[in-house]
Design a protein around this motif. Sequence first.
Motif, PDB file in Angstrom:
ATOM      1  N   TYR A  69      11.070 -27.521  -5.389  1.00 33.42           N
ATOM      2  CA  TYR A  69      12.366 -26.997  -5.809  1.00 33.42           C
ATOM      3  C   TYR A  69      12.622 -27.457  -7.230  1.00 33.42           C
ATOM      4  N   ASN A  70      12.585 -26.516  -8.175  1.00 28.64           N
ATOM      5  CA  ASN A  70      12.839 -26.815  -9.580  1.00 28.64           C
ATOM      6  C   ASN A  70      14.037 -25.996 -10.034  1.00 28.64           C
ATOM      7  N   THR A  71      15.035 -26.645 -10.582  1.00 30.46           N
ATOM      8  CA  THR A  71      16.217 -25.916 -11.035  1.00 30.46           C
ATOM      9  C   THR A  71      16.670 -26.428 -12.396  1.00 30.46           C
ATOM     10  N   SER A  72      17.169 -25.502 -13.191  1.00 30.89           N
ATOM     11  CA  SER A  72      17.726 -25.829 -14.500  1.00 30.89           C
ATOM     12  C   SER A  72      19.109 -25.208 -14.585  1.00 30.89           C
ATOM     13  N   ASN A  73      20.130 -26.041 -14.819  1.00 28.39           N
ATOM     14  CA  ASN A  73      21.511 -25.587 -14.830  1.00 28.39           C
ATOM     15  C   ASN A  73      22.168 -25.958 -16.153  1.00 28.39           C
ATOM     16  N   THR A  74      22.777 -24.963 -16.798  1.00 32.45           N
ATOM     17  CA  THR A  74      23.464 -25.185 -18.064  1.00 32.45           C
ATOM     18  C   THR A  74      24.920 -24.759 -17.935  1.00 32.45           C
ATOM     19  N   PHE A  75      25.829 -25.702 -18.136  1.00 30.34           N
ATOM     20  CA  PHE A  75      27.265 -25.416 -18.145  1.00 30.34           C
ATOM     21  C   PHE A  75      27.758 -25.535 -19.577  1.00 30.34           C
ATOM     22  N   THR A  76      28.383 -24.480 -20.080  1.00 27.29           N
ATOM     23  CA  THR A  76      28.884 -24.467 -21.455  1.00 27.29           C
ATOM     24  C   THR A  76      30.381 -24.200 -21.442  1.00 27.29           C
ATOM     25  N   GLN A 114      23.792 -30.196 -19.413  1.00 30.27           N
ATOM     26  CA  GLN A 114      22.506 -29.697 -18.929  1.00 30.27           C
ATOM     27  C   GLN A 114      21.997 -30.568 -17.781  1.00 30.27           C
ATOM     28  N   VAL A 115      21.618 -29.915 -16.688  1.00 30.29           N
ATOM     29  CA  VAL A 115      21.074 -30.613 -15.528  1.00 30.29           C
ATOM     30  C   VAL A 115      19.739 -29.980 -15.161  1.00 30.29           C
TER      31      VAL A 115
END
Length: 507
Positions: A251-258, A275-276
């Motif tokens: 499980y690979n995830t990239s999350n960007t909150f701006t 960035q997570v």
Amino acid sequence: MRTKYILTVAAIVAVTKSGFAQYSADALKFSQFQTGSTSRIKAIGNAGTAIGGDLSNISGNPAGLGFFTKSELSITPEFNNLQAKSNYFAGTTTANQATSNNVNFNNASVVFYNRLNKPRGASKTEGWLSLNFGISYNRTNNFYANTAFGGNNTNNSIADYFKELADADPSTTYDNSIQNWGYNQYLIDSVGYNKRPVYRSNVAASASSPTNQLTNTTTVGGQTSFNFSMGANYSNQLYLGIGIAVTNLRYNTSNTFTETGYQFADGLNYTTQYQVDQITKGNGASITLGAIYKPVDALRLGFSFTTPTWYTIDDDYSESLTTQYKGSNKYSDGPADYPLSYSLRTPLKVSGGAAVFFQKFGFLSADIEYLDYSSIHVSNSSTTSDGYDNSNSGYNPSQDNSDIKKLYRSTVNAHLGGEARLSSAFALRAGYSIQGSPYVNTALQSNITTVSGGIGFRTGSYYVDATYANVTGSQNIYPYVVSATDSPYAHVDKTYNNVFLTLGMRF
């Protein structure tokens, strides 16, 4: 160890609004895998507990292996299309859409028929007649997804989230925590100089000065299993089986909150980005016991019991925060990396089913499954007597396990399907299934429904089965949770359009 802050959470902590869970959301995600199956069983809504003689029995009800009278093998590739549509603040902003397409190898199976020798003169239709063995590879979960949502928030800012974390534990504004980063980047400030300061957000969202927020998440990976099973036939009436599954997850995830807005303390417009990234790998194992009984030729009653899957999981989580003030300074913290290994126990599963056969014209089949997601358990094998890791991670699973028991529940999954024989070569199939929501608060996630249909062609020792499955469900996703005002959330509707093709032969 620092708490693992997952920015985009599927509402597990939105219920309590008391702080973010650590690994309980992942524990649920990794516990919602499906039984591997061929296109034929997928077409009938996965209602295969009482259907014997299908290669899906290797990973489903192993008792069905006793129905085989020849050896058989098949392969099943799949195509997956995900369409996600989201509305921020329950539809008060413009809808966001994202799609994801991928091709996977879904299933590969082989069964070896082994007729048992009987003494000369003994009946060949009574007693133990065969003991068959099966091996299969199955893709049991698909994590591939792109999700995007955003809009204007007139109620709060992510700075309010940082403020609440700082108020909960002021000492953390002096360590390498996310609230410390918010403090260093002037998104929050301390008020007063006593031993326990109070914090404030330097962003006051309102109708005249909203924050504009955008979340983008990309996820890849899945869960797979290798199954080793055997099934026996007693007098063509009772069939018993046992199987072992060795599972793997990635499980690979990239999350960007701006977020963009106005910081009133310095009178500056800003853009902040959180960035997570997460990389998770794991291995586990489980055992399945099964039985099928034929009181008469037209009726089959099936039962299977699957133990929990015991996983060992390696998780590598990192986060960073960057804030740029218009015409002024730019601040960056991180990335900070937090690796951890932990153990996971998924729920056990009990399945029961019945199938009615109409001679050579086809059959109808129905299954019921029971799982209790509140029994999920996370543990750390290297904890000390006070519950903390004796090495360098310091992970305490007690909060996760408490969240799991409070927020998850038991549920029932139902499967219904049938097959109609048009001729000796052609068959039509259709099915429907519903997977119950695991949340106590069912508003957080709807039931997941699947409508499926397919066609089968058989000639001699060869066959081809094709299936289309439409899977729909929805959930509420919170980018962060604050207690003082309404937390922002997106209502996400997901639709999977899946196509499976099975190529098989008997030998």
